[in-house]
Design a protein around this motif. Structure first.
Motif, short mmCIF file in Angstrom:
data_model
loop_
_atom_site.label_atom_id
_atom_site.label_comp_id
_atom_site.label_asym_id
_atom_site.label_seq_id
_atom_site.Cartn_x
_atom_site.Cartn_y
_atom_site.Cartn_z
N SER A 2 0.85 -1.19 0.00
CA SER A 2 0.00 0.00 0.00
C SER A 2 0.88 1.24 0.00
O SER A 2 2.07 1.18 0.32
CB SER A 2 -0.94 0.01 1.20
OG SER A 2 -0.21 0.11 2.41
N ALA A 62 -8.18 -2.78 1.47
CA ALA A 62 -8.61 -1.49 0.96
C ALA A 62 -9.97 -1.07 1.49
O ALA A 62 -10.15 0.09 1.91
CB ALA A 62 -8.63 -1.52 -0.57
N THR A 86 -14.11 2.92 -2.38
CA THR A 86 -13.08 2.07 -2.97
C THR A 86 -13.23 1.93 -4.47
O THR A 86 -14.33 1.67 -4.98
CB THR A 86 -13.08 0.68 -2.31
OG1 THR A 86 -12.87 0.84 -0.90
CG2 THR A 86 -12.00 -0.20 -2.88
N THR A 88 -3.40 3.88 -1.92
CA THR A 88 -3.53 2.90 -3.00
C THR A 88 -2.98 1.56 -2.52
O THR A 88 -2.09 1.50 -1.66
CB THR A 88 -2.80 3.35 -4.28
OG1 THR A 88 -1.46 3.73 -3.96
CG2 THR A 88 -3.53 4.53 -4.92
N PHE A 89 -3.50 0.49 -3.12
CA PHE A 89 -3.17 -0.87 -2.69
C PHE A 89 -2.92 -1.74 -3.93
O PHE A 89 -3.45 -1.47 -5.02
CB PHE A 89 -4.34 -1.50 -1.92
CG PHE A 89 -4.69 -0.80 -0.64
CD1 PHE A 89 -4.26 -1.30 0.59
CD2 PHE A 89 -5.46 0.36 -0.65
CE1 PHE A 89 -4.58 -0.65 1.77
CE2 PHE A 89 -5.79 1.01 0.52
CZ PHE A 89 -5.35 0.50 1.74
#
Length: 330
Positions: free
Chosen positions: A36, A327, A148, A187-188
């Motif tokens: 992440s 997330a 998301t 962000t992932f």
């Protein structure tokens, strides 16, 4: 640059994918790469002109990888149980197979004119990568935080570099952002993409900041997801291809019966001529053309240059589910 090379954001060259598979890195004892990132964002950076000028992320052919230790001869999902996450879209009903339009027919790539929820949940993704502006596609999905977006892994991190100035623009329309720009707060990527850029797990996600006190799913709705759902389904794929013959201005779709990659990955496969910039766009099964709702099971990822007009998308298995869980609760 010819059309197939230009499309590399979505479609890494076949030879490149092979080269990556042969040169996949050996796991080391070093600490695992973080999965992440908290991206920098510059207020007002994404003007209409800058969005129109953003180019598809050029995937370096040598970087495409199967991932270390992958055994393509073993069925990877035999022990997994399907996990379904229902859509969250106020005033919209969940789709059913019976609701699919009788006019539906295979579509290898064309403008989506059907309307429905997908017009609002789908959008373009913009970011800065190694000093240049670039674009992908993404989709608003049901989540605990209501904020998301799901996309491709290389649309959040590539060549060891996490992208900055990352924003999601739902219902993008030729430089216009009718529902605003939604900057990512975090962000992932799947652990496998973060560590090795494993093409089997090219899945990324972003949590976006609320706008005017509203969360993303409250404004544009959100599509449901299915993990471990199996192969060989009828699919609809969406995205904003920006490489010729497309220009990134409109939502494009493909539809038809999907298969399974028989070469180097365990990805889904679909007849589709979308080009660079469509990376990260959603794949749905049980898609209802009237409501524009479906069950998302993949994202646009790559293609082989020697198999033109064919798109591949990662199988949403336990790796994708683990990234989604991180997330959606962030």
């Amino acid at each position: 640059m010819n059309r197939h090379r230009k499309a590399a954001c979505v479609l890494p060259a076949a030879g490149a994918l092979i080269a990556g598979a042969l040169s996949a890195a050996t796991p080391s004892a070093a600490a695992p790469a973080p999965a992440s990132f908290t991206p920098r964002h510059t207020e007002g950076f994404w003007t209409a002109e800058r969005m129109r000028g953003a180019t598809p992320l050029d995937v370096d052919p040598a970087a495409a990888r199967r991932g270390p230790g992958a055994d393509m001869k073993k069925p990877p999902w035999r022990a997994a149980e399907p996990v379904t996450i229902a859509p969250t879209a106020p005033s919209l009903t969940a789709p059913s197979a019976a609701g699919v339009s009788p006019m539906a027919f295979p579509q290898a790539g064309g403008a989506w004119t059907g309307g429905g929820a997908v017009v609002k949940t789908s959008g373009r993704v913009f970011f800065t990568f190694q000093g240049r502006t670039a674009s992908c596609s993404g989709d608003s999905i049901t989540s605990a935080n209501g904020s998301t977006v799901i996309t491709a892994g290389h649309c959040v991190k590539y060549q060891g570099s996490w992208h900055t100035d990352w924003v999601f623009v739902p219902a993008y329309d030729n430089g216009n952002a009718p529902y605003g720009q939604w900057p990512a707060t975090k962000t992932f990527a799947t652990d496998q993409w973060a560590a090795n850029e494993d093409m089997n797990n090219d899945v990324g996600l972003a949590v976006v900041a609320p706008q005017n006190g509203m969360r993303l799913s409250q404004v544009v709705g959100a599509q449901g997801l299915l993990f471990n759902g199996g192969y060989n389904k009828r699919m609809y794929a969406f995205g904003f291809p920006a490489a010729s013959p497309y220009d990134g201005s409109k939502l494009v779709y493909c539809s038809g019966n999907s298969g399974k990659d028989f070469l180097l990955t365990k990805d889904h496969s679909l007849s589709c001529n979308m080009t660079g910039g469509s990376s990260g766009g959603p794949w749905f099964q049980d898609f209802n053309e009237t409501t524009g709702l479906g069950t998302q099971v993949s994202v646009n990822s790559f293609g082989y240059t020697f198999l033109p007009n064919r798109m591949y998308g990662p199988y949403f298995g336990p790796e994708a589910k683990a990234a989604y869980d991180k997330a959606q609760t962030a």
